[in-house]
Structure formats: structure tokens, C-alpha cells
Design an enzyme around this catalytic site. Structure first.
Site, PDB file in Angstrom:
ATOM      1  N   THR A  11       0.828  -1.215   0.000  1.00 21.82           N
ATOM      2  CA  THR A  11       0.000   0.000   0.000  1.00 21.82           C
ATOM      3  C   THR A  11       0.860   1.262   0.000  1.00 21.82           C
ATOM      4  OG1 THR A  11      -1.782  -1.132   1.150  1.00 21.82           O
ATOM      5  CG2 THR A  11      -1.750   1.244   1.322  1.00 21.82           C
TER       6      THR A  11
ATOM      7  N   THR B   8       0.941  -4.846   4.043  1.00 24.21           N
ATOM      8  CA  THR B   8       0.680  -5.266   5.430  1.00 24.21           C
ATOM      9  C   THR B   8       0.004  -6.632   5.509  1.00 24.21           C
ATOM     10  OG1 THR B   8      -1.442  -4.094   5.411  1.00 24.21           O
ATOM     11  CG2 THR B   8       0.472  -2.885   6.237  1.00 24.21           C
ATOM     12  N   ASP B   9      -0.604  -7.086   4.403  1.00 28.24           N
ATOM     13  CA  ASP B   9      -1.427  -8.301   4.495  1.00 28.24           C
ATOM     14  C   ASP B   9      -0.631  -9.578   4.742  1.00 28.24           C
ATOM     15  OD1 ASP B   9      -4.073  -7.384   4.343  1.00 28.24           O
ATOM     16  OD2 ASP B   9      -3.846  -6.977   2.211  1.00 28.24           O
TER      17      ASP B   9
ATOM     18  N   SER C 281       1.190  -7.333  -1.498  1.00 32.27           N
ATOM     19  CA  SER C 281       1.757  -8.482  -0.781  1.00 32.27           C
ATOM     20  C   SER C 281       0.843  -9.708  -0.831  1.00 32.27           C
ATOM     21  CB  SER C 281       2.116  -8.114   0.660  1.00 32.27           C
ATOM     22  OG  SER C 281       0.982  -8.087   1.485  1.00 32.27           O
TER      23      SER C 281
END
Lengths: 162, 162, 162, 162
Positions: free
Chosen positions: C11, C82-83, C53
């Protein structure tokens, strides 16, 4: 001079959902934008719908038309997704008389920082106060009559068609 | 339709000097602002001076007047500090004929994020394309004839005087 | 003290395509962010990949691991979606010795104005200079060891698991 | 881990007064900044004073020292004007034991968009969680012990002195 702004959504009002990474609608930002612009016009902001203009149905366009005609103001700005602004213009154009209606929108959401929204809202409010009756599209600093404009999708720019 | 923008400075174009903590002028941001607004008008931007309008002399105002008259365009936007916009209007108003001249400015520098500059530039470009000949001030979303406007310094708002 | 930043996308580095209304990757913004932060650390920025990701494969994670081990620097920050930050942490954690590796990311793209990216990059650079060898995740102002962290997807917040 | 942030003002927290064109202080923005950073640390924010650090007196520095010693937290970040950060460091350095104190600030006000504030706050919070007892200055991504730092006023950069 009293002006009504009818908010219908469009890129203008899209937000970023940080949980899903998707764009969505919450509420219109027009009130914030008018405050940021230190705008002192007499303006009534009314949210009719909050949708992507690709989702806009004939019934939605009828509703926009009805609200234009019902409004007590003669000068109306409609914030609208750019993808079908010309279709909505084609519904409103032949059906509204004696009012100045200006459609505007944005290529980038207002909340993203690099938006053209403040500029477009400014031009639309300039045009709506000075033009004669008719239905117009205000984008890229320019003003088009509803029946002579189309969005060039490759360039992301509105242009005159004849 | 060809438009000339004459930049004279004002809050619009102030920058923050991070070494001294003071505000100063470098170059006009109007080109950046037009790009951000995805503006596709035919516009020529000309920097006449880059000063605080409290520093503006009679000679400076004469120079602005001369550039308005010399310009090949009939439609001119002047970006100007808000503090003496009405004085400049009073110099240009009686001396320009057959041209549309719109003065605009900002309460907060463009580079500060919370500026009203993009909105004001939008309204000014809307007005300059549609109004008849005359000298006007575009601030707070509104358009004033040069001889009926003053800045209310307590409120930071332009208002009509009669 | 020399630091390497390995950019993988996420992101952090997403852009808004104003023609399609979709998010996409162009180039990393880390250079811009370091300039905005007036950062004077000796930092080498290297883009390994520029992906979401959720698209990251085992082969991609192997490549990240290899670049960590090959890097001449002992202190490495990895910008990452972040995932799946915890999955990449689980690959790097057991396989890297004698280096400080800090994974960080953002919930909102840097270019959107309301991003947490500058803050997270700041904390990550703080941690990477001061922690002992190990693989860590820096999010929400906090620092987690790779084997004790998970992203709470409902809240969009990283939390300690035991 | 509990952290206290003592706000003293400085460029960090300056605002632009659009009526006078001057910079001034209202309230600290640290709460907003922590929210923007999605910070989930346990932090208590306390405003001690809200001044330009060039105005800071010996009595002011005594008050900062006293609040550091009185605070129940062992980890303290002080936001401070950059011009006299080293003087305050020299007061706190010899007089505080057993606590980690990190001074930080910004070259550009947080509200101006192009601020280094978010980055600096991030690094300061990274350092304060990981360093051993002592008084430090966190600027430009780097961390300096209080007795080895000075602001290079020509460059606007903090550097090590020996």
C-alpha cells in the site's frame, strides 16, 4: 443569488478503505470543500445519491432531473462521476428550461491530495453564477454545452464534439 | 478563447523558508495549480512581479495596468495579494475598456495544503470566460465589480459595499 | 552506520490511476519520503519488486531473503504490504543471522495525504539503528519480533500474539 | 511500555494566521499526528508550553527538566523548536538519570503539508523505546547524544560535533 449543489457521488467523493484497500463512498465532501475555499455564497448542499456514475440507472437520472426541477433555486451545480456525465447531461438538457445547471466532477478523489476537485468546483460555481439558462458540463477549466461534450477516455480529458 | 494570467505574488505564491521560519517568494505556483486542476484552457502565465500587495507601489499598479492593455488577450486573470486588491481594482477599473479582468488571490499560501487558492483560481477562470467587459474581484466564491468591494480585515472575507 | 531499504511495494507505494479509477504501482516513493523527512542517514534504496503483498509468492520471499543476506549492510528496512508481512517475517526470521531487519508498511498510500507511511518509515529507521540482530515488524508505532505478531484484519492494527 | 510526550511548541506546532499572515501557536498537533500514524503505543501527551524555542528562558528549561523528573514514565519524547534544542539538551543531559529522553522537532510546521514532523516523531518514538537511559536529539533520521550535536543553521541540518 442562491445556488443548490446536488451531490450524486463520483470520484469527487470517493474514500479509501484502509481495511480492504478499496475505494468506497461515505458522505459528500462538498461542505468541507466550500469551507476550505472560504466560500461565502448562499449554497444549499443536497446529497441525492452517493454512487459511481457507471452504476447510475435511468431511474437515478430521472431523480436528478426531478430534483433540478423541484429545487427552488434557478442555479444548480451537480457533482457527478465523469464516466457518464454526458449521458446525464443528455437527460437533463432537453427537459430543463429556465434554469442554469452545471455538471462537474473530478478525476481524482478530493481526499487524495492531488485532486482536481477544488478547482473544478470553483469553475462550476463561477459558471453557474454567470451563464444563461441551459445545461452545461464544467471540466478541465472549460465549460461545454451538454450536447457538444464527451469524455476522451484515453486522455481523461473532456473535449468538444461537433 | 485565450486567457492571460498575470501573477503579481500575494499570499497565493508565498513559500515557507525553513532556515529562517519566514515567508518569502520564489516563483509563482500557477503553472502547478493549472496542472493539478487538469486545466485545458489556452492560458499564458506571465509573472509581472512577485511581492506582498502591502508593498505594491503606484508604479507597480501602473505596470499591471500597462500589461493588461498591452496583452493580446481580452480575458485576463490577475493573482494578487488580498490586502490591496481593491486599490489595484480602482486603478484598473476606470482605465481598461473592452477587456474582462478578474483579480483573485488567496488567504493561505498554495503550498500550505489548506489553501483556498485552487478554488479561487477556479472561480476566477469561470468568471473571466463568461462575464462582459469590466474589472472584477473574485474571492469567497463570489464576483464583485471593482467599485463595490472591500476586504473585511477582521473576518478575512470580501464583501459588497454600496 | 549504513542502512539498506528494500522496497517490495505494498500500500505504501500504490498510486491512483485517474483513467481507470484503480490503484496501481509505478515507482517507489521512498526517495521522496526520505527527502521530505530531511533524512541524512546513509541509505541505499533498492526496489526488489513492486507488488501487492497478497500476490507475493514463495519465490518472491526467497528473493527478499537472498537480497537481505547478500546486502553489504547489516541494517535493513523492508517496505512491504501489510497483508502478508507476518508470512515474510516467518521466512526471514529463522534464516537471517547477525543482521537487523525491520519490515514496515502503510495502511494508506503515501500519495493520498492521510498516509501513515512517513510515521512508519520514521519508526522503522529508529528501530533498525538501535535494535540487536533479529527480524522485526514495525507498525502502529510499535516493534514486534517476527514470531509474535499478526495483523488484526478487522481493526487494521498489528498486535502481539503469544 | 508507557511513553510521555512533552510538547513545548516549536515549528512543529506552528499555524498560519490567515488574517495577519503570521505564524502563531494554538494547540499542539501531536494528538492528530499520532492518529494519522495509526499509533497504538500507550502515550500520554502533555503540553508544557507552546512557544518558539528562541523565546525559551532558563525558567522554561527548568520546568521541562522538572516535568521529566516528575513524570511517572521512564521514556519521554520532547517536541521542541530546533533553534535551541541543544541548549535544552545541555540542561537536561547532566540532570536526568535512569530515564530515556528524546528531543525532536521539525523544520516545517506539521500543518503545511511538506513537513518533516511525522517522520521525526516516528524516529523519536522508535529511539525512545529502544535506547538506554540518556538524553538524545532525534533529527534528520539520526539520533545524537545531547553533548555531541549542533544545528547547522546554514544547512538546516543537525550534525555531530566532537
Amino acid at each position: 443569488m442562491q445556488i443548490r449543489i446536488l451531490a450524486t457521488g463520483g470520484t469527487f467523493d470517493k474514500e479509501y478503505n484502509e481495511l480492504t484497500g478499496e475505494l468506497f463512498f461515505k458522505e459528500t465532501h462538498i461542505g468541507d470543500m466550500l469551507r476550505l475555499g472560504r466560500c461565502h455564497l448562499e449554497i444549499e448542499v443536497e446529497t441525492i445519491m452517493m454512487i459511481d456514475s457507471l452504476q447510475m440507472t435511468d431511474a437515478d437520472r430521472d431523480r436528478i432531473l426531478r430534483r433540478c426541477n423541484e429545487a427552488r433555486e434557478d442555479r444548480i451545480v451537480i457533482t457527478h462521476g465523469t464516466d457518464t456525465m454526458e449521458q446525464t447531461g443528455a437527460v437533463l438538457g432537453p427537459a430543463i428550461t429556465g434554469k442554469v445547471v452545471v455538471l462537474t466532477g473530478a478525476m481524482v478523489p478530493y481526499v487524495f491530495g492531488s485532486s482536481d476537485g477544488m478547482f473544478n468546483l470553483g469553475t462550476a460555481l463561477g459558471f453557474v453564477q454567470t451563464l444563461g439558462p441551459g445545461v452545461y458540463v464544467a471540466m478541465n477549466g472549460r465549460c461545454f454545452h451538454w450536447d457538444e461534450v464527451r469524455k476522451n477516455r484515453e486522455l481523461g480529458v473532456f473535449e468538444r464534439v461537433t
